[in-house]
Write a protein that holds these residues in place. Structure first.
Motif, PDB file in Angstrom:
ATOM      1  N   ILE A  78       1.007  -1.383   0.083  1.00 21.29           N
ATOM      2  CA  ILE A  78       0.230  -0.004   0.137  1.00 21.29           C
ATOM      3  C   ILE A  78       0.853   1.172  -0.129  1.00 21.29           C
ATOM      4  O   ILE A  78       0.745   2.227  -1.010  1.00 21.29           O
ATOM      5  CB  ILE A  78      -0.812  -0.250   1.162  1.00 21.29           C
ATOM      6  CG1 ILE A  78      -1.878  -1.170   1.229  1.00 21.29           C
ATOM      7  CG2 ILE A  78      -1.702   1.324   1.181  1.00 21.29           C
ATOM      8  CD1 ILE A  78      -2.842  -1.252   2.245  1.00 21.29           C
ATOM      9  N   GLY A  79       1.891   1.329   0.893  1.00 22.98           N
ATOM     10  CA  GLY A  79       2.887   2.418   0.903  1.00 22.98           C
ATOM     11  C   GLY A  79       3.500   2.598  -0.648  1.00 22.98           C
ATOM     12  O   GLY A  79       3.684   3.779  -0.784  1.00 22.98           O
ATOM     13  N   ALA A  80       3.963   1.562  -1.102  1.00 22.97           N
ATOM     14  CA  ALA A  80       4.572   1.737  -2.416  1.00 22.97           C
ATOM     15  C   ALA A  80       3.556   2.024  -3.545  1.00 22.97           C
ATOM     16  O   ALA A  80       3.993   2.966  -4.575  1.00 22.97           O
ATOM     17  CB  ALA A  80       5.047   0.407  -2.967  1.00 22.97           C
ATOM     18  N   GLY A  81       2.389   1.918  -3.218  1.00 21.48           N
ATOM     19  CA  GLY A  81       1.277   2.229  -4.393  1.00 21.48           C
ATOM     20  C   GLY A  81       1.249   3.663  -4.088  1.00 21.48           C
ATOM     21  O   GLY A  81       0.979   4.538  -5.180  1.00 21.48           O
ATOM     22  N   GLY A  86       3.146   9.582  -6.504  1.00 21.36           N
ATOM     23  CA  GLY A  86       3.753  10.793  -6.163  1.00 21.36           C
ATOM     24  C   GLY A  86       3.366  11.438  -5.207  1.00 21.36           C
ATOM     25  O   GLY A  86       3.507  12.546  -4.574  1.00 21.36           O
ATOM     26  N   LEU A  87       2.316  10.905  -4.349  1.00 15.27           N
ATOM     27  CA  LEU A  87       1.427  11.338  -3.080  1.00 15.27           C
ATOM     28  C   LEU A  87       2.504  11.471  -2.035  1.00 15.27           C
ATOM     29  O   LEU A  87       2.599  12.521  -1.298  1.00 15.27           O
ATOM     30  CB  LEU A  87       0.217  10.616  -2.762  1.00 15.27           C
ATOM     31  CG  LEU A  87      -0.461  10.961  -1.509  1.00 15.27           C
ATOM     32  CD1 LEU A  87      -1.041  12.350  -2.086  1.00 15.27           C
ATOM     33  CD2 LEU A  87      -1.512  10.028  -1.275  1.00 15.27           C
ATOM     34  N   MET A  88       3.111  10.655  -1.745  1.00 16.54           N
ATOM     35  CA  MET A  88       4.226  10.611  -0.744  1.00 16.54           C
ATOM     36  C   MET A  88       5.264  11.849  -1.022  1.00 16.54           C
ATOM     37  O   MET A  88       5.614  12.268   0.141  1.00 16.54           O
ATOM     38  CB  MET A  88       5.163   9.304  -0.495  1.00 16.54           C
ATOM     39  CG  MET A  88       4.189   8.227   0.040  1.00 16.54           C
ATOM     40  SD  MET A  88       3.227   8.813   1.388  1.00 16.54           S
ATOM     41  CE  MET A  88       2.565   7.314   2.155  1.00 16.54           C
ATOM     42  N   SER A  89       5.734  12.161  -2.093  1.00 18.61           N
ATOM     43  CA  SER A  89       6.454  13.150  -2.412  1.00 18.61           C
ATOM     44  C   SER A  89       5.939  14.326  -2.044  1.00 18.61           C
ATOM     45  O   SER A  89       6.672  15.335  -1.688  1.00 18.61           O
ATOM     46  CB  SER A  89       6.954  13.367  -3.925  1.00 18.61           C
ATOM     47  OG  SER A  89       7.918  12.103  -4.362  1.00 18.61           O
ATOM     48  N   LYS A  90       4.626  14.464  -2.331  1.00 18.71           N
ATOM     49  CA  LYS A  90       4.138  15.816  -2.071  1.00 18.71           C
ATOM     50  C   LYS A  90       3.757  15.988  -0.512  1.00 18.71           C
ATOM     51  O   LYS A  90       3.833  17.065  -0.063  1.00 18.71           O
ATOM     52  CB  LYS A  90       2.317  15.769  -2.606  1.00 18.71           C
ATOM     53  CG  LYS A  90       2.353  15.680  -4.168  1.00 18.71           C
ATOM     54  CD  LYS A  90       0.848  15.805  -4.584  1.00 18.71           C
ATOM     55  CE  LYS A  90       1.003  15.476  -6.055  1.00 18.71           C
ATOM     56  NZ  LYS A  90       1.870  16.616  -6.633  1.00 18.71           N
ATOM     57  N   LEU A 435       6.446   7.330 -12.348  1.00 17.10           N
ATOM     58  CA  LEU A 435       5.106   7.573 -11.597  1.00 17.10           C
ATOM     59  C   LEU A 435       3.862   7.821 -12.211  1.00 17.10           C
ATOM     60  O   LEU A 435       3.867   7.657 -13.565  1.00 17.10           O
ATOM     61  CB  LEU A 435       5.536   9.091 -10.865  1.00 17.10           C
ATOM     62  CG  LEU A 435       6.707   9.215 -10.127  1.00 17.10           C
ATOM     63  CD1 LEU A 435       6.977  10.468  -9.561  1.00 17.10           C
ATOM     64  CD2 LEU A 435       6.855   8.082  -8.971  1.00 17.10           C
ATOM     65  N   ARG A 436       2.840   7.405 -11.679  1.00 10.93           N
ATOM     66  CA  ARG A 436       1.420   7.245 -12.266  1.00 10.93           C
ATOM     67  C   ARG A 436       0.770   8.086 -11.375  1.00 10.93           C
ATOM     68  O   ARG A 436      -0.358   7.804 -10.580  1.00 10.93           O
ATOM     69  CB  ARG A 436       1.161   5.988 -12.082  1.00 10.93           C
ATOM     70  CG  ARG A 436       1.864   5.242 -12.786  1.00 10.93           C
ATOM     71  CD  ARG A 436       1.252   3.599 -12.904  1.00 10.93           C
ATOM     72  NE  ARG A 436       2.630   2.778 -13.384  1.00 10.93           N
ATOM     73  CZ  ARG A 436       3.252   1.913 -12.613  1.00 10.93           C
ATOM     74  NH1 ARG A 436       3.085   1.380 -11.648  1.00 10.93           N
ATOM     75  NH2 ARG A 436       4.053   1.040 -13.465  1.00 10.93           N
ATOM     76  N   PRO A 437       0.853   9.684 -11.483  1.00  9.74           N
ATOM     77  CA  PRO A 437      -0.099  10.535 -10.745  1.00  9.74           C
ATOM     78  C   PRO A 437      -1.570  10.626 -11.420  1.00  9.74           C
ATOM     79  O   PRO A 437      -2.328  10.721 -10.522  1.00  9.74           O
ATOM     80  CB  PRO A 437       0.527  11.978 -11.043  1.00  9.74           C
ATOM     81  CG  PRO A 437       1.382  11.598 -12.343  1.00  9.74           C
ATOM     82  CD  PRO A 437       1.703  10.186 -12.361  1.00  9.74           C
ATOM     83  N   VAL A 477      -2.371   0.560 -10.016  1.00  6.12           N
ATOM     84  CA  VAL A 477      -1.376   1.756  -9.506  1.00  6.12           C
ATOM     85  C   VAL A 477      -0.021   0.986  -9.261  1.00  6.12           C
ATOM     86  O   VAL A 477       0.870   1.615  -9.795  1.00  6.12           O
ATOM     87  CB  VAL A 477      -1.932   1.937  -7.797  1.00  6.12           C
ATOM     88  CG1 VAL A 477      -1.091   3.016  -7.200  1.00  6.12           C
ATOM     89  CG2 VAL A 477      -3.403   2.561  -8.130  1.00  6.12           C
ATOM     90  N   LEU A 478      -0.149  -0.295  -9.000  1.00  5.97           N
ATOM     91  CA  LEU A 478       1.168  -0.976  -9.152  1.00  5.97           C
ATOM     92  C   LEU A 478       1.060  -2.463  -9.972  1.00  5.97           C
ATOM     93  O   LEU A 478      -0.030  -2.896 -10.079  1.00  5.97           O
ATOM     94  CB  LEU A 478       1.574  -1.447  -7.593  1.00  5.97           C
ATOM     95  CG  LEU A 478       2.249  -0.406  -6.643  1.00  5.97           C
ATOM     96  CD1 LEU A 478       2.400  -1.122  -5.455  1.00  5.97           C
ATOM     97  CD2 LEU A 478       3.442   0.247  -6.986  1.00  5.97           C
ATOM     98  N   SER A 479       2.083  -2.594 -10.652  1.00  3.65           N
ATOM     99  CA  SER A 479       2.077  -4.059 -11.317  1.00  3.65           C
ATOM    100  C   SER A 479       2.518  -4.928 -10.112  1.00  3.65           C
ATOM    101  O   SER A 479       2.968  -4.878  -9.273  1.00  3.65           O
ATOM    102  CB  SER A 479       3.196  -4.075 -12.526  1.00  3.65           C
ATOM    103  OG  SER A 479       4.385  -4.214 -11.903  1.00  3.65           O
TER     104      SER A 479
END
Length: 629
Positions: A78-81, A86-90, A435-437, A477-479
């Protein structure tokens, strides 16, 4: 109280427990390898005569499917997703914007935030979700992960004491109290605790943890170490350009006010006139990285400028009345080492770009490449004026076979460029991920779904989290391969391998034997000292077995001691449930195991920093219990 008899199985378990502690402290072998070795030894010893009940060999590997381990795996996914969008970067950018870039300001913001989050979700989940945030902050501030992860991890553990749903022992507490009431007379029946009954003590503990690291981090936190899983291994632009090409250039963020005389001029005009490079523009919230050279300046705007400080200040900012910000603000995340940087791209034989100029090729528009220099044999051609190099208008220089183009580029654009046969990407040590914003909505939806299931239903924690993790994969969101890569398998094996040992300590009666002898020594002591002894015993047990197991084992004993000594049995039970969160001394707690690899911690780091935290926890929790109960 009748003391249990020491059996051969107890002796074997206690010997194996001592051996485990020895391996952890000395680190003769890697800590996860040590845990696997102990699990194997436990299984092998179970086949010896007289040790048949040491461990159920058919269930020896059930730790890998335990609720705790599966929860950790799911929350990592979940954290990786969330990070992939890019949410964690924000989140990291928001923390840096409000907290600055100094360790003394970042630590309390991160630690307090994680502490509050872990008050309503499992502390390992809160810590795992913030790992990418701390990684981004570390990359942008150049503060080592080893200086940030331990405060974050410790406060995640402490935050579990803020509410009655913050940790497994506190969740179990009321059930254990109801069970104990069945054996107590009517006048000694205990009342159950409310959701926020423990909040004052939990807040005291979190504040203690934050103050501890703010005031003493200089002495208790380890210095910088190699980080095993940090994405910031990408070379910083300034250092690499200076070392390899002698281009001593800095990055600046410049504010263009209303009425500036450069309004209406193109980026190309300004770059050529002042021998610098404009790598980004921001106008009324619309930000462009690697903008086209014919873009016209509008105001109010922000410009990301690369150039020699003397040139940028004296020949550009001062004459035009522009403000140079003390640090990157709007562009901070875009030019972090995890998002972009300097790369080398070579022109191979047969390339269609040979003989054409960068202006003709429109490198910025077509590939997102901001050309900083061309290395041609022994000569370096640069558009940026520096102390050692005169400026050249490299946009008008025809490209030749073998030219090395030094470019600034977003890593996702560089990843796509690798498939273009007109260029050979030489740089390899950069985060090659896309990234997949556009998937942020799906990521948030499944994160909130998992969180809602945890808080509002009785579903098993691991199942709730796996629903969110599977949703991340199904919504792309993730493969699935990216999900596998996001899991720290060393952490999984460490925790899963230690679970059988904790079960053996409990099932063979070793824990009862230890508890009975310790409590026998405390017999006749004042009530407050009995309570303190219970807290110390719970702390010791939670270091070598699960906090749930320690709670289930010690709450009935604590209630019996309180009743016989004339104390409050509910307070003694609460003392156990809170003290089983006092797990900082060695990395056996799930959170400590989680942060150990990325920060490069050793067991001795936990012994030094966690030893003091353990003592502070005991003092503060006992004080809080005395004040509020």
């Amino acid at each position: 109280m009748e003391l249990p008899t020491l059996t051969y199985e107890m002796i074997a378990v206690l010997s194996l427990l001592s051996f485990t502690v020895l391996l952890f402290v000395t680190e003769i072998i890697r800590i996860d390898v040590a845990a696997i070795l102990v699990m194997v030894l436990l299984g092998a010893l179970s086949y010896l005569p007289g040790l048949d009940n040491l461990a159920d060999v058919s269930k020896l590997f059930e730790g890998f499917s335990s609720n705790a381990v599966m929860s950790i795996i799911a929350v990592m996914v979940i954290g990786a997703g969330l990070d992939k969008t890019g949410l964690m970067s924000k989140v990291a950018a928001l923390i840096l914007k409000n907290g600055g870039t100094t360790e003394a300001r970042i630590i309390p913001i991160i630690s307090t935030t994680v502490g509050v989050i872990s008050s309503f979700m499992q502390n390992v989940g809160a810590a795992a979700l913030f790992l990418p945030v701390v990684s981004r902050i570390s990359a942008r501030t150049e503060i080592p992960m080893s200086r940030l992860l331990m405060p974050m991890g410790f406060c995640a553990i402490l935050g579990g004491t803020i509410t009655l749903v913050g940790s497994s022992p506190l969740i179990l507490l009321n059930d254990l109290i109801v069970s104990a009431n069945s054996s107590l007379p009517a006048d000694q029946q205990m009342e159950t605790f409310g959701l926020f009954s423990v909040t004052p003590i939990g807040v005291m503990l979190v504040l203690t943890g934050v103050l501890y690291f703010v005031l003493f981090s200089r002495w208790v936190l380890p210095a910088q170490r190699e980080r095993g899983e940090d994405a910031s291994s990408a070379r910083s632009m300034q250092t690499y350009v200076e070392n390899m090409y002698g281009l001593r250039a800095d990055m600046f963020e410049i504010r263009v006010p209303e009425g500036s005389i450069i309004i209406g001029q193109t980026l190309a005009d300004l770059m050529v006139a002042h021998n610098m490079y404009i790598l980004g523009t921001s106008y009324r919230g619309h930000k462009v990285i690697a903008p086209m050279a014919d873009t016209k300046i509008e105001a109010p705007a922000r410009l990301a400028v690369l150039g020699l400080r003397r040139v940028v200040e004296q020949q550009f900012a001062e004459p035009y009345g522009l403000e140079i910000l003390p640090q990157l603000d709007v562009f901070a995340d875009d030019f972090a080492a995890t998002q972009s940087g300097v790369a080398e791209v070579v022109i191979p034989p047969g390339s269609s770009v040979i003989g054409q100029t960068p202006i003709d090729l429109r490198l910025r528009q077509t590939h997102g490449l901001s050309l900083l220099a061309i290395q041609r044999g022994e000569e370096t051609l640069s558009h940026v004026e520096t102390e050692d190099h005169s400026a050249t208008h490299i946009g008008q220089v025809p490209l030749q076979v073998g030219d090395t183009c030094v470019v600034h580029v977003q890593w996702d654009r560089l990843t796509r460029l690798k498939s273009d046969r007109d260029f050979v990407v030489v740089t390899s040590d950069f985060p090659q991920e896309e990234l997949r914003p556009h998937k942020v909505g799906w990521a948030l939806a499944f994160f909130l779904l998992a969180l809602s299931l945890i808080l509002l239903t009785d579903l098993r924690l691991s199942l709730c989290l796996l629903i969110g993790a599977v949703g991340m994969v199904l919504s792309r969101v993730l493969s699935i391969d990216e999900a596998y890569e996001s899991i720290s398998w060393s952490t999984v094996f460490l925790l899963a391998s230690l679970i059988p040992l904790g079960q053996a300590v409990q099932n063979t009666g070793s824990a009862d034997w230890i508890a009975a002898h310790v409590l026998a020594l405390l017999k006749g002591w004042p009530i407050w000292s009995l309570q303190a002894g219970i807290a110390v015993l719970a702390t010791a047990f939670t270091l070598v077995m699960s906090n749930v197991g320690a709670t289930v084992l010690l709450v009935p004993l604590a209630v019996s001691i309180a009743v016989s000594a004339g104390g409050n049995p509910a307070v003694f039970a609460l003392t156990v449930a809170i003290s089983t969160s006092n797990s900082f001394l060695i990395p056996t707690h799930q959170v400590n195991a989680l942060i150990m690899g990325p920060a490069g911690y050793r067991v001795v780091d936990f012994v030094r920093s966690g030893g003091i935290m353990t003592l502070l926890f005991l003092v503060v929790s006992m004080t809080g219990l005395a004040l509020f109960f």
